[in-house]
Design a protein around this motif. Structure first.
Motif: not given
Length: 131
Positions: A45-46, A52-54, A86-92
């Motif tokens: 589910e998203k 921004d993606l959840v 690029i996925i911001n891993s610090s915000k993931t």
């Protein structure tokens, strides 16, 4: 290199970066068109809001949800590699929503390009605290 020809004159300009400048009026629209096929890649589910993606899975067994989320994270990373995103891993981050205090205390092993997202007890998404 980009060139424009007008009559007999040719312009040239070297492009050093890909993408659009920050704040460009077309950026949001073009980005949404660009990632329009992302919902087909991620099976969870998203929810999207701009960039921004959840993603979430619902299951009584947190281990199953973790496995499914890891599979989706792998698919998401492959998609981003293909399209040079690029996925911001610090915000993931990840969170666990449950009625069980025992399950809520457990850490889930998620992996995104060899890094482990941090657990956030009360995440804030679009200014809303989720608890």
């Amino acid at each position: 290199m980009i060139q424009t020809k007008i009559n007999n004159g040719i312009s040239s300009k070297q492009i050093q970066e890909e993408g659009l400048p920050q704040g460009c009026s077309l950026s949001c629209t073009l980005f949404l068109i660009f990632i329009n096929d992302l919902p087909d890649v991620v099976q969870a589910e998203k929810a999207f809001c701009a960039n921004d993606l959840v993603m979430w899975h619902t299951n009584k067994d947190p281990g199953i949800s973790a496995r499914l989320l890891n599979e989706d994270l792998d698919r998401l990373q492959n998609y981003c590699d293909k399209w040079k995103l690029i996925i911001n891993s610090s915000k993931t981050v990840y969170s666990v929503f449950t009625k069980s205090h025992m399950v809520a205390k457990k850490n889930i092993r998620l992996s995104l390009r060899g890094t482990n997202p941090k657990k956030e007890e009360i995440p804030i998404y679009l200014g809303v605290k989720l608890d």
